[in-house]
Motif scaffolding. Structure first.
Motif, mmCIF file in Angstrom:
data_model
loop_
_atom_site.group_PDB
_atom_site.id
_atom_site.type_symbol
_atom_site.label_atom_id
_atom_site.label_comp_id
_atom_site.label_asym_id
_atom_site.label_seq_id
_atom_site.Cartn_x
_atom_site.Cartn_y
_atom_site.Cartn_z
ATOM 1 N N ILE A 169 38.801 25.151 30.631
ATOM 2 C CA ILE A 169 40.490 24.802 30.935
ATOM 3 C C ILE A 169 41.268 25.494 30.031
ATOM 4 O O ILE A 169 42.506 26.187 30.580
ATOM 5 N N ASN A 170 41.092 25.347 28.781
ATOM 6 C CA ASN A 170 41.792 26.155 27.778
ATOM 7 C C ASN A 170 41.868 27.410 27.852
ATOM 8 O O ASN A 170 43.019 28.320 27.739
ATOM 9 N N ARG A 171 40.861 28.104 28.211
ATOM 10 C CA ARG A 171 40.637 29.669 28.164
ATOM 11 C C ARG A 171 41.405 30.146 29.563
ATOM 12 O O ARG A 171 42.114 31.134 29.359
ATOM 13 N N VAL A 172 41.369 29.241 30.706
ATOM 14 C CA VAL A 172 42.121 29.733 31.846
ATOM 15 C C VAL A 172 43.696 29.687 31.506
ATOM 16 O O VAL A 172 44.427 30.461 32.125
ATOM 17 N N ALA A 173 44.006 28.498 30.996
ATOM 18 C CA ALA A 173 45.298 28.255 30.555
ATOM 19 C C ALA A 173 45.891 29.342 29.831
ATOM 20 O O ALA A 173 47.067 29.762 29.771
ATOM 21 N N ALA A 174 45.089 29.761 28.895
ATOM 22 C CA ALA A 174 45.681 30.778 27.839
ATOM 23 C C ALA A 174 45.509 32.232 28.315
ATOM 24 O O ALA A 174 45.916 33.121 27.553
ATOM 25 N N MET A 175 45.029 32.422 29.574
ATOM 26 C CA MET A 175 44.886 33.764 30.136
ATOM 27 C C MET A 175 46.362 34.308 30.218
ATOM 28 O O MET A 175 47.339 33.764 30.712
ATOM 29 N N ASP A 176 46.260 35.647 29.872
ATOM 30 C CA ASP A 176 47.580 36.437 30.034
ATOM 31 C C ASP A 176 48.154 36.427 31.452
ATOM 32 O O ASP A 176 47.501 36.865 32.544
ATOM 33 N N ARG A 177 49.215 36.023 31.679
ATOM 34 C CA ARG A 177 49.879 35.889 33.020
ATOM 35 C C ARG A 177 49.990 37.219 33.486
ATOM 36 O O ARG A 177 50.021 37.438 34.974
ATOM 37 N N ARG A 178 50.186 38.286 32.689
ATOM 38 C CA ARG A 178 50.192 39.639 33.281
ATOM 39 C C ARG A 178 49.008 40.079 34.174
ATOM 40 O O ARG A 178 48.928 40.785 35.130
ATOM 41 N N ILE A 179 47.941 39.498 33.525
ATOM 42 C CA ILE A 179 46.553 39.739 34.263
ATOM 43 C C ILE A 179 46.597 39.425 35.682
ATOM 44 O O ILE A 179 46.207 40.003 36.614
ATOM 45 N N ALA A 180 46.948 38.082 35.868
ATOM 46 C CA ALA A 180 46.966 37.365 37.040
ATOM 47 C C ALA A 180 48.017 37.911 37.846
ATOM 48 O O ALA A 180 47.885 38.181 39.204
ATOM 49 N N ASP A 181 49.103 38.349 37.386
ATOM 50 C CA ASP A 181 50.255 38.956 38.210
ATOM 51 C C ASP A 181 49.736 40.272 38.911
ATOM 52 O O ASP A 181 50.235 40.616 39.803
ATOM 53 N N SER A 182 49.139 41.204 37.726
ATOM 54 C CA SER A 182 48.674 42.307 38.307
ATOM 55 C C SER A 182 47.846 42.256 39.473
ATOM 56 O O SER A 182 47.638 43.202 40.469
ATOM 57 N N ALA A 183 46.758 41.319 39.389
ATOM 58 C CA ALA A 183 45.776 40.997 40.434
ATOM 59 C C ALA A 183 46.503 40.668 41.557
ATOM 60 O O ALA A 183 46.109 40.903 42.827
ATOM 61 N N ARG A 184 47.476 39.508 41.735
ATOM 62 C CA ARG A 184 48.210 39.508 43.016
ATOM 63 C C ARG A 184 48.916 40.497 43.601
ATOM 64 O O ARG A 184 48.882 40.498 44.846
ATOM 65 N N ALA A 185 49.284 41.378 42.612
ATOM 66 C CA ALA A 185 50.013 42.579 43.044
ATOM 67 C C ALA A 185 49.133 43.430 43.860
ATOM 68 O O ALA A 185 49.861 44.130 44.884
ATOM 69 N N LEU A 186 47.890 43.530 43.592
ATOM 70 C CA LEU A 186 47.017 44.327 44.332
ATOM 71 C C LEU A 186 46.491 43.764 45.496
ATOM 72 O O LEU A 186 45.672 44.323 46.267
#
Length: 300
Positions: free
Chosen positions: A190-207
């Motif tokens: 849970i802590n690792r997922v919460a600390a994940m860089d938002r830019r990684i998730a945003d880039s994945a969604r953009a793809l």
């Protein structure tokens, strides 16, 4: 010069063992002790061949092990300053590995089977549920405080209730190990997922990645190195819980082996069981390190 040191140590170890072994005139009586010394040297040779830069440190560790064994033999056999029941001679202890090899192998198999099932169940459930909860802030706010409360609780505390509720002792032992591993794993994911860089998730969604692709192609590869690194601590914790659980009333396993012979004050077998546990844990950690190097190559 450094590579010649192991051979010198081995010769010194063998000669010293024969000199100190004054309560028997037969070489066969100390064959397992000499085999253990030879195995230590063999492991040392393999390690310095594969990691020559650690030669000095490995030499010190090997020398310390040999000094401990020689001091043990000297105190128990020649000087007779140790209680022969509480501290039997090392050759008698290592002879247990030959005399009780079938029982020891059965105990190792039983313990590793239980450990593998419990540890894998706890890790898989902890990672899956941690991913599901960590991705949703609402669920994270609910379950993270619960995990913070339950994670520090020693799982052995649950043992009286687990033994009363579960149908067999083996299932109770598995439950104790699962509880001891699940909550720290769950909270860590849970802590690792919460600390994940938002830019990684945003880039994945953009793809345009689907939720399934987001989990398997982005989040799990991101979390995998941390999971592998934490497995060493998880393994040590799991084996500690396993041994404690097996000492409560099991009919097989390494913990049972030690508890059974300690009840009869057979400390020769008890010490042999302790050594066996140390060897098994060391081999499992070595196997885990090997797997980590192969699976997480970018850490090298």
């Amino acid at each position: 010069m450094r590579r010649a040191l192991p051979a010198t140590q081995l010769i010194f170890a063998a000669l010293t063992a024969l000199v100190l072994h004054n309560h028997s005139g037969s070489l066969a009586d100390c064959r397992m002790f000499l085999a253990a010394l030879a195995l230590i040297e063999a492991v040392y040779l393999i390690r310095i061949y594969r990691e020559p830069r650690r030669c000095a440190a490995l030499s010190v560790i090997t020398s310390l092990i040999l000094i401990i064994l020689f001091t043990w033999e000297l105190a128990a056999v020649n000087l007779k300053i140790a209680n022969p029941i509480l501290l039997p001679p090392p050759d008698e202890v290592f002879e247990v590995f030959a005399d009780c090899r079938a029982l020891m192998l059965k105990g190792v198999f039983s313990s590793l089977t239980l450990l593998g099932f419990s540890m894998s169940s706890a890790l898989i459930s902890g990672v899956v549920l941690g991913l599901a909860v960590g991705r949703v802030p609402f669920l994270r706010d609910i379950f993270l405080p619960v995990a913070k409360v339950l994670s520090p609780v020693p799982p052995i505390i649950y043992s009286p209730y687990a033994v009363a509720v579960m149908p067999t002792f083996r299932s109770a032992a598995a439950l104790i190990i699962i509880l001891g591993i699940f909550w720290p794993t769950f909270m860590g994911i849970i802590n690792r997922v919460a600390a994940m860089d938002r830019r990684i998730a945003d880039s994945a969604r953009a793809l345009g990645l689907s939720p399934r692709e987001m989990i398997f192609r982005v989040m799990l590869p991101y979390l995998f190195p941390g999971i592998m690194s934490g497995l060493h601590v998880t393994l040590s914790t799991s084996f500690l819980l396993l041994t404690m659980a097996e000492m409560m009333g099991a009919s097989s396993g390494l913990g049972y082996f030690i508890k059974n012979y300690s009840d009869y004050a057979n400390y020769t077998n008890v010490i042999a069981g302790i050594i066996l546990i140390g060897v098994v844990v060391s081999l499992l950690n070595a196997l885990l390190s090997f797997a980590e190097k192969r699976l997480v190559r970018w850490k090298e």
